[in-house]
Design a protein around this motif. Structure first.
Motif, PDB file in Angstrom:
ATOM      1  N   VAL A  15       0.855  -1.186   0.000  1.00  0.00           N
ATOM      2  CA  VAL A  15       0.000   0.000   0.000  1.00  0.00           C
ATOM      3  C   VAL A  15       0.895   1.240   0.000  1.00  0.00           C
ATOM      4  O   VAL A  15       1.516   1.568   1.007  1.00  0.00           O
ATOM      5  N   PHE A  20      -0.807   4.751   5.881  1.00  0.00           N
ATOM      6  CA  PHE A  20      -2.099   4.178   5.520  1.00  0.00           C
ATOM      7  C   PHE A  20      -3.032   4.037   6.724  1.00  0.00           C
ATOM      8  O   PHE A  20      -4.234   4.278   6.623  1.00  0.00           O
ATOM      9  N   VAL A  45       2.576  -2.086   4.598  1.00  0.00           N
ATOM     10  CA  VAL A  45       2.170  -0.693   4.765  1.00  0.00           C
ATOM     11  C   VAL A  45       3.268   0.157   5.392  1.00  0.00           C
ATOM     12  O   VAL A  45       4.141  -0.346   6.100  1.00  0.00           O
TER      13      VAL A  45
END
Length: 423
Positions: A15, A20, A45
Motif C-alpha cells: 500500500v 495508511f 504498509v
C-alpha cells in the motif's frame, strides 16, 4: 484490489500511502470488507509508531498487516510520531504476532555529530528489525526542509553534488553543520555493517518472525486468518530450513551469529519435524554451494549493476493529429476541463507551466488551433525533474461567453506518463 487479485493472481499488496493506518475509519472499513468477502490478503504498509498504537494487535492481524515500514529515529529526535513511545517494545510486540518490520533511520539529523552518531546507530540496531534502512537526511524539492536550505544558502550546487548523487544513500546534498568532508558516507557504511554483525542476515530474522506468526495464528478460529498465515509460512519447512542450514555453516567463524541461526533452525525442526530435518541439509548443501560460488565471483571484482531500461506508456511515437481527442494527451483534471471547453471549431489557446518550487514558473509558450488543439513542446527542464507540479490555464472562450480564464491544476504528474511519446 479484487480486480488486481484476479488479474495478477496475487494475494499480497504493498500500500503506497505514507501512513495508511492514519485514516482509521478507512482502514477498519477495509477490514470489514475483507472479512465479509473472506479475503486472506497480506498488506505491506507504511506507518508511524504513534498511529500503530491506535489499533489492537487483533485488528492489525485481521486487516492482514504483514509488513510495516516504520521510522525509528534516536531518542533525541524531535518527532511527534515517536513521542512517549518505546519503539523497541513496539517492534517486539509486532514481531510476536508475525508482523515483520522494516525499520528506517535517518543519518545526519541536525543534532547528529561525529561524537554522538554511534549512539544513534546503536539505538537503531537494537530494534533488531527484519530489514533496516539507513538514509541520509536529504532536503527534497517542495518540502519545508528544502526551502529552509534554499533560504540559508546551504544547498550544494550541481558541480559540488551532481543530480545523480542526490538520493540519500551516498552523500549530503547540503552543508551539514557538524558532519563534514564526506564523513556521512562512512557513517552509512558503519550503520549497515553494525546491523548485519549484530543481528545477522535478514532472511534469518524474517524466518524467526514468520515462524512466530505461524505458531500463534496457524490454528486461529477464523479460517481467513489461518489461510493467510499458512500462505506466509508455506516455505518455512523446506526452502527456509535449507537457507538457515547453509547460513549456520557459513557463519561458523562467528559464534554469536551461528548460535542465533542455530536457535531459529532448531525451532523450525521442532515445528515441522522430519520434513524440515530432511529438507534442511538437502536444500542447504545446494545453497551453500551457490554462496561459495557467489563469494568467489565477488572477490574477483564482479559487482551488482541493475540493467537500465526506459519505460513509456504510449508506444505510437507520433504527434497527435487534428482529429485526435485532445483529452487522451492530457492527464488529470485538465482532461475534464478540455472536454468541457473544446467545443466544435472553438479555439482553445492554452498556457502550460511545469512547477518545481512554489516560486518557480517555467513558461513553455502558447499553442492554439481548432477544437482538438494539442499541447506540444512541453518543457521538461532538468530543474523540474523531481516532484513535478503542473498547472494548465485555458481561455478565454468567446463562444461560451467565458469572462475570465479558468484554471485546472493537478499535482505529481507521473514522469513516465508525461509528456506522451513523440511530443
Amino acid at each position: 484490489m479484487c480486480e488486481l487479485e484476479e488479474a495478477m493472481r496475487v494475494r499480497s499488496f504493498f500500500v503506497m500511502d505514507e501512513n495508511f493506518l492514519l485514516y482509521r475509519k478507512r482502514a477498519l472499513r477495509l477490514l470489514d470488507l475483507m472479512a465479509e468477502n473472506d479475503k486472506p490478503w497480506a498488506l505491506y504498509v507504511f506507518s508511524s509508531a504513534n498511529v500503530l498504537g491506535r489499533y489492537t494487535m487483533e485488528q492489525l492481524v485481521a486487516l492482514g498487516v504483514s509488513w510495516v515500514w516504520m521510522g525509528l529515529e534516536g531518542p533525541g529526535a524531535d518527532y511527534v510520531k515517536l513521542k512517549g513511545i518505546d519503539t523497541r517494545r513496539l517492534v517486539r510486540t509486532l514481531q510476536s504476532h508475525g508482523i515483520r518490520v522494516l525499520g528506517s533511520t535517518i543519518i545526519g539529523l541536525e543534532e547528529h555529530m561525529p561524537e554522538n552518531i554511534d549512539a544513534a546507530i546503536e539505538h537503531a540496531v537494537a530494534h533488531d528489525t527484519e530489514f533496516h534502512q539507513f538514509m541520509l537526511y536529504t532536503p527534497v524539492g517542495g518540502t519545508p526542509l528544502h526551502a529552509e536550505h534554499v533560504e540559508n544558502r546551504t544547498l550544494l550546487d550541481r558541480r559540488e553534488c551532481p543530480e545523480a548523487d542526490r538520493h540519500g544513500q551516498f552523500r549530503f546534498s547540503h552543508r551539514h553543520l557538524h558532519i563534514r568532508h564526506g564523513q556521512e558516507t562512512e557513517f552509512l557504511r558503519k550503520a549497515f555493517d553494525l546491523d548485519f554483525r549484530v543481528n545477522g542476515p535478514s532472511i534469518v530474522r524474517v524466518v524467526r518472525t514468520t515462524l512466530q506468526g505461524w505458531r500463534r495464528y496457524g490454528n486461529h478460529p477464523e479460517a481467513r486468518i489461518r489461510k493467510r498465515f499458512a500462505w506466509e509460512a508455506r516455505h518455512l519447512a523446506v526452502g527456509y530450513a535449507g537457507a538457515l542450514w547453509a547460513a549456520r555453516r557459513w557463519f561458523r567463524s562467528d559464534p554469536v551469529l551461528e548460535s542465533k541461526i542455530a536457535r531459529t533452525l532448531g525451532e523450525l525442526y521442532r515445528e515441522f519435524g522430519l520434513k524440515a530435518r530432511a529438507a534442511g541439509p538437502l536444500v542447504g548443501r545446494y545453497l551453500r554451494f551457490t554462496l561459495r560460488r557467489e563469494d568467489r565471483r565477488l572477490r574477483r571484482g564482479w559487482t551488482y549493476e541493475p540493467p537500465t531500461f526506459r519505460e513509456t506508456t504510449n508506444q505510437q511515437r507520433r504527434l497527435p493529429e487534428a482529429t485526435d481527442d485532445l483529452t487522451q494527451w492530457v492527464p488529470g483534471p485538465a482532461s475534464h476541463r478540455l472536454q468541457q471547453w473544446g467545443g466544435p471549431g472553438g479555439a482553445v489557446p492554452a498556457r502550460i507551466w511545469l512547477l518545481h518550487d512554489p516560486d518557480l514558473v517555467l513558461p513553455t509558450g502558447c499553442v492554439g488551433g481548432g477544437a482538438n488543439t494539442y499541447l506540444k513542446d512541453i518543457l521538461l527542464s532538468p530543474y523540474a525533474a523531481g516532484r513535478l507540479c503542473m498547472s494548465a490555464e485555458f481561455g478565454p472562450f468567446p463562444e461560451f461567453s467565458w469572462s475570465q480564464s479558468r484554471r485546472s491544476t493537478f499535482r505529481e504528474c507521473p514522469r513516465r506518463q508525461w509528456p506522451p511519446a513523440g511530443i
